[in-house]
Design a protein around this motif. Structure first.
Motif, PDB file in Angstrom:
ATOM      1  N   LYS A  90     100.636  76.181  65.994  1.00 19.99           N
ATOM      2  CA  LYS A  90      99.796  76.382  64.813  1.00 19.99           C
ATOM      3  C   LYS A  90      99.816  75.154  63.907  1.00 19.99           C
ATOM      4  CE  LYS A  90      98.866  79.566  61.006  1.00 19.99           C
ATOM      5  NZ  LYS A  90      99.149  80.905  60.435  1.00 19.99           N
ATOM      6  N   THR A  91     101.006  74.597  63.685  1.00 15.49           N
ATOM      7  CA  THR A  91     101.132  73.404  62.850  1.00 15.49           C
ATOM      8  C   THR A  91     100.315  72.249  63.420  1.00 15.49           C
ATOM      9  OG1 THR A  91     103.349  74.020  62.100  1.00 15.49           O
ATOM     10  CG2 THR A  91     102.743  71.701  61.921  1.00 15.49           C
ATOM     11  N   CYS A  92     100.373  72.096  64.745  1.00 12.58           N
ATOM     12  CA  CYS A  92      99.656  70.999  65.400  1.00 12.58           C
ATOM     13  C   CYS A  92      98.147  71.175  65.279  1.00 12.58           C
ATOM     14  CB  CYS A  92     100.067  70.933  66.874  1.00 12.58           C
ATOM     15  SG  CYS A  92      99.460  69.465  67.746  1.00 12.58           S
ATOM     16  N   ILE A  93      97.662  72.389  65.458  1.00 13.42           N
ATOM     17  CA  ILE A  93      96.218  72.640  65.388  1.00 13.42           C
ATOM     18  C   ILE A  93      95.684  72.404  63.979  1.00 13.42           C
ATOM     19  CG2 ILE A  93      94.437  74.429  65.559  1.00 13.42           C
ATOM     20  CD1 ILE A  93      96.143  75.614  67.842  1.00 13.42           C
ATOM     21  N   ILE A  94      96.420  72.869  62.979  1.00 15.30           N
ATOM     22  CA  ILE A  94      96.004  72.658  61.595  1.00 15.30           C
ATOM     23  C   ILE A  94      95.959  71.175  61.266  1.00 15.30           C
ATOM     24  CG2 ILE A  94      96.676  72.994  59.187  1.00 15.30           C
ATOM     25  CD1 ILE A  94      97.762  75.734  59.977  1.00 15.30           C
ATOM     26  N   GLU A  95      96.992  70.452  61.683  1.00  9.10           N
ATOM     27  CA  GLU A  95      97.045  69.009  61.437  1.00  9.10           C
ATOM     28  C   GLU A  95      95.929  68.287  62.191  1.00  9.10           C
ATOM     29  OE1 GLU A  95      98.135  65.415  59.902  1.00  9.10           O
ATOM     30  OE2 GLU A  95      98.807  67.432  59.306  1.00  9.10           O
ATOM     31  N   ALA A  96      95.687  68.704  63.435  1.00  9.27           N
ATOM     32  CA  ALA A  96      94.645  68.080  64.238  1.00  9.27           C
ATOM     33  C   ALA A  96      93.264  68.272  63.607  1.00  9.27           C
ATOM     34  CB  ALA A  96      94.657  68.654  65.653  1.00  9.27           C
ATOM     35  N   SER A  97      93.016  69.453  63.086  1.00  9.27           N
ATOM     36  CA  SER A  97      91.724  69.739  62.447  1.00  9.27           C
ATOM     37  C   SER A  97      91.497  68.848  61.239  1.00  9.27           C
ATOM     38  CB  SER A  97      91.670  71.215  62.030  1.00  9.27           C
ATOM     39  OG  SER A  97      91.744  72.057  63.144  1.00  9.27           O
ATOM     40  N   LYS A  98      92.512  68.716  60.422  1.00 12.92           N
ATOM     41  CA  LYS A  98      92.391  67.882  59.225  1.00 12.92           C
ATOM     42  C   LYS A  98      92.239  66.411  59.602  1.00 12.92           C
ATOM     43  CE  LYS A  98      95.199  70.997  56.376  1.00 12.92           C
ATOM     44  NZ  LYS A  98      96.477  71.147  55.630  1.00 12.92           N
ATOM     45  N   GLU A  99      93.062  65.972  60.544  1.00 19.02           N
ATOM     46  CA  GLU A  99      93.062  64.565  60.922  1.00 19.02           C
ATOM     47  C   GLU A  99      91.766  64.166  61.614  1.00 19.02           C
ATOM     48  OE1 GLU A  99      94.955  60.848  60.873  1.00 19.02           O
ATOM     49  OE2 GLU A  99      95.612  62.747  59.986  1.00 19.02           O
ATOM     50  N   LEU A 100      91.244  65.046  62.455  1.00 16.73           N
ATOM     51  CA  LEU A 100      90.038  64.713  63.203  1.00 16.73           C
ATOM     52  C   LEU A 100      88.838  64.572  62.278  1.00 16.73           C
ATOM     53  CD1 LEU A 100      88.968  64.119  65.975  1.00 16.73           C
ATOM     54  CD2 LEU A 100      88.551  66.547  66.320  1.00 16.73           C
ATOM     55  N   ARG A 101      88.736  65.445  61.307  1.00 15.41           N
ATOM     56  CA  ARG A 101      87.618  65.343  60.369  1.00 15.41           C
ATOM     57  C   ARG A 101      87.753  64.109  59.481  1.00 15.41           C
ATOM     58  NH1 ARG A 101      87.148  71.184  57.771  1.00 15.41           N
ATOM     59  NH2 ARG A 101      89.400  70.999  57.950  1.00 15.41           N
ATOM     60  N   ALA A 102      88.995  63.692  59.216  1.00 12.53           N
ATOM     61  CA  ALA A 102      89.206  62.483  58.414  1.00 12.53           C
ATOM     62  C   ALA A 102      88.870  61.229  59.216  1.00 12.53           C
ATOM     63  CB  ALA A 102      90.658  62.420  57.944  1.00 12.53           C
ATOM     64  N   ARG A 103      89.157  61.266  60.522  1.00  9.17           N
ATOM     65  CA  ARG A 103      88.919  60.111  61.370  1.00  9.17           C
ATOM     66  C   ARG A 103      87.477  60.035  61.867  1.00  9.17           C
ATOM     67  NH1 ARG A 103      93.991  58.152  64.607  1.00  9.17           N
ATOM     68  NH2 ARG A 103      95.672  58.669  63.159  1.00  9.17           N
ATOM     69  N   CYS A 104      86.820  61.167  61.956  1.00  8.06           N
ATOM     70  CA  CYS A 104      85.428  61.210  62.424  1.00  8.06           C
ATOM     71  C   CYS A 104      84.559  61.919  61.388  1.00  8.06           C
ATOM     72  CB  CYS A 104      85.338  61.928  63.772  1.00  8.06           C
ATOM     73  SG  CYS A 104      86.318  61.193  65.086  1.00  8.06           S
ATOM     74  N   PRO A 105      84.479  61.390  60.180  1.00  6.51           N
ATOM     75  CA  PRO A 105      83.741  62.071  59.113  1.00  6.51           C
ATOM     76  C   PRO A 105      82.269  62.273  59.453  1.00  6.51           C
ATOM     77  CG  PRO A 105      84.185  59.795  58.515  1.00  6.51           C
ATOM     78  CD  PRO A 105      84.983  60.075  59.750  1.00  6.51           C
ATOM     79  N   HIS A 106      81.817  63.513  59.285  1.00  4.19           N
ATOM     80  CA  HIS A 106      80.412  63.881  59.457  1.00  4.19           C
ATOM     81  C   HIS A 106      79.897  63.794  60.898  1.00  4.19           C
ATOM     82  CE1 HIS A 106      80.446  63.951  55.157  1.00  4.19           C
ATOM     83  NE2 HIS A 106      80.650  62.655  55.067  1.00  4.19           N
ATOM     84  N   LYS A 107      80.773  63.577  61.874  1.00  4.15           N
ATOM     85  CA  LYS A 107      80.359  63.563  63.271  1.00  4.15           C
ATOM     86  C   LYS A 107      80.319  64.993  63.818  1.00  4.15           C
ATOM     87  CE  LYS A 107      79.772  59.180  63.967  1.00  4.15           C
ATOM     88  NZ  LYS A 107      78.430  58.651  64.294  1.00  4.15           N
ATOM     89  N   LYS A 108      79.257  65.326  64.538  1.00 11.87           N
ATOM     90  CA  LYS A 108      79.113  66.686  65.071  1.00 11.87           C
ATOM     91  C   LYS A 108      79.927  66.925  66.344  1.00 11.87           C
ATOM     92  CE  LYS A 108      74.776  68.381  63.155  1.00 11.87           C
ATOM     93  NZ  LYS A 108      73.503  69.076  63.456  1.00 11.87           N
ATOM     94  N   GLY A 109      80.546  65.888  66.872  1.00 12.30           N
ATOM     95  CA  GLY A 109      81.381  66.062  68.051  1.00 12.30           C
ATOM     96  C   GLY A 109      82.535  65.092  68.046  1.00 12.30           C
ATOM     97  N   ALA A 110      83.763  65.601  68.263  1.00  9.48           N
ATOM     98  CA  ALA A 110      84.941  64.737  68.244  1.00  9.48           C
ATOM     99  C   ALA A 110      86.094  65.421  68.975  1.00  9.48           C
ATOM    100  CB  ALA A 110      85.342  64.413  66.809  1.00  9.48           C
ATOM    101  N   ILE A 111      87.078  64.632  69.372  1.00  7.70           N
ATOM    102  CA  ILE A 111      88.239  65.164  70.085  1.00  7.70           C
ATOM    103  C   ILE A 111      89.477  64.372  69.678  1.00  7.70           C
ATOM    104  CG2 ILE A 111      87.805  63.670  72.080  1.00  7.70           C
ATOM    105  CD1 ILE A 111      88.920  65.913  73.865  1.00  7.70           C
ATOM    106  N   ILE A 112      90.615  65.063  69.608  1.00  8.78           N
ATOM    107  CA  ILE A 112      91.871  64.404  69.246  1.00  8.78           C
ATOM    108  C   ILE A 112      93.003  64.983  70.089  1.00  8.78           C
ATOM    109  CG2 ILE A 112      92.464  65.989  67.355  1.00  8.78           C
ATOM    110  CD1 ILE A 112      93.425  63.482  65.776  1.00  8.78           C
ATOM    111  N   TRP A 113      93.932  64.106  70.472  1.00  9.07           N
ATOM    112  CA  TRP A 113      95.085  64.513  71.265  1.00  9.07           C
ATOM    113  C   TRP A 113      96.375  64.238  70.505  1.00  9.07           C
ATOM    114  CZ3 TRP A 113      91.019  61.711  73.329  1.00  9.07           C
ATOM    115  CH2 TRP A 113      90.329  62.273  74.416  1.00  9.07           C
ATOM    116  N   TYR A 114      97.272  65.210  70.541  1.00  6.63           N
ATOM    117  CA  TYR A 114      98.648  65.046  70.090  1.00  6.63           C
ATOM    118  C   TYR A 114      99.549  65.331  71.288  1.00  6.63           C
ATOM    119  CZ  TYR A 114      97.306  65.209  65.102  1.00  6.63           C
ATOM    120  OH  TYR A 114      96.785  64.939  63.868  1.00  6.63           O
ATOM    121  N   ASP A 115     100.841  65.081  71.127  1.00  7.82           N
ATOM    122  CA  ASP A 115     101.752  65.421  72.208  1.00  7.82           C
ATOM    123  C   ASP A 115     101.839  66.928  72.385  1.00  7.82           C
ATOM    124  OD1 ASP A 115     103.472  64.446  74.238  1.00  7.82           O
ATOM    125  OD2 ASP A 115     105.194  65.144  73.097  1.00  7.82           O
TER     126      ASP A 115
END
Length: 238
Positions: A90-115
């Motif tokens: 849960k912690t990873c998913i919440i962090e991934a959601s926040k980080e992905l939107r910060a790294r790909c602002p306003h993009k309709k498609g994006a992907i991020i990987w954590y360990d």
């Protein structure tokens, strides 16, 4: 085929640091060519998905969801590593959601990987389709002294895990291979559970076939796409 790799100077640090913490992103791709505005229905639907997946995914480690209609529809997928606990997932998913939107602002498609997890969203319907376009490679900068037998053993271990994973309910498998009296090789493979077992094995086999791309005779490495991933190391990481 489009692929990404990480500069060599950064790789060894990543492999050591992320295996210990799982707290920072390994890689991300902003793959959409279309944008949304901050006040649009798409943005609102994307926010709704964050709360939904952070609740839906942790108990099983995987989840897909869709919100909205037409051009404002958001399709989202989240996967946690098979051995990760629900709280860490849960912690990873919440962090991934926040980080992905910060790294790909306003993009309709994006992907991020954590360990510990992977998160992907798009306005296109990608569920049940093997994603070989969005991927990255990562490997240890150190090499082994006996490249040929080592490479053969890496493929042997991962290919065996590929077959094992595709018959596993979670499409996830780990294993080890004794190399000599003192040394073992450890491996992990996993697929997103929107794929069939046949598609899972196909995705993994294609990824494993790409091992020589920079990871030849390396002491550790991984390939991760939007549908499957594998990792191997000479030290235990799971």
């Amino acid at each position: 085929m489009f692929s990404k790799s990480i500069p060599l100077s950064f790789l060894l640090f990543c492999l050591l640091h992320h295996s210990a913490s799982g707290a920072s992103p390994l890689y991300h791709i902003c793959f959409s060519k279309t944008n949304y505005t901050g006040s649009s229905p798409y943005h609102a639907n994307l926010d709704t998905m964050l709360n939904h997946l952070s609740t839906k995914v942790p108990p099983t480690g995987f989840g897909v969801a869709s919100t909205g209609q037409g051009p404002n529809k958001v399709n989202r997928l989240a996967l946690c590593r098979g051995d990760v606990s629900s709280p860490k997932c849960k912690t990873c998913i919440i962090e991934a959601s926040k980080e992905l939107r910060a790294r790909c602002p306003h993009k309709k498609g994006a992907i991020i990987w954590y360990d510990h997890c992977m998160l992907k969203y798009s306005n296109g319907n990608f569920f049940g389709q093997i994603d070989t376009t969005n991927k990255f490679y990562m490997w240890n900068t150190e090499t082994v002294s006996n490249p040929r037998p080592f490479n053969k053993n890496v493929k042997k271990l991962l290919s065996g895990l590929s077959s094992k994973s595709s018959s596993n309910r979670k499409l996830y498998s780990t294993g080890e291979l004794q190399l000599d009296k003192w040394k073992k090789l450890y491996g992990l493979v996993q697929c997103t559970r929107d794929l069939s077992r046949l598609e899972c094995k196909k995705c993994l086999d294609v990824a494993i076939s790409e091992l020589p791309k920079g990871s030849d005779a390396k002491r550790g490495g991984r390939v991760a796409s939007g549908s499957c991933n594998f990792r191997y190391e000479l030290s235990r990481f799971v």
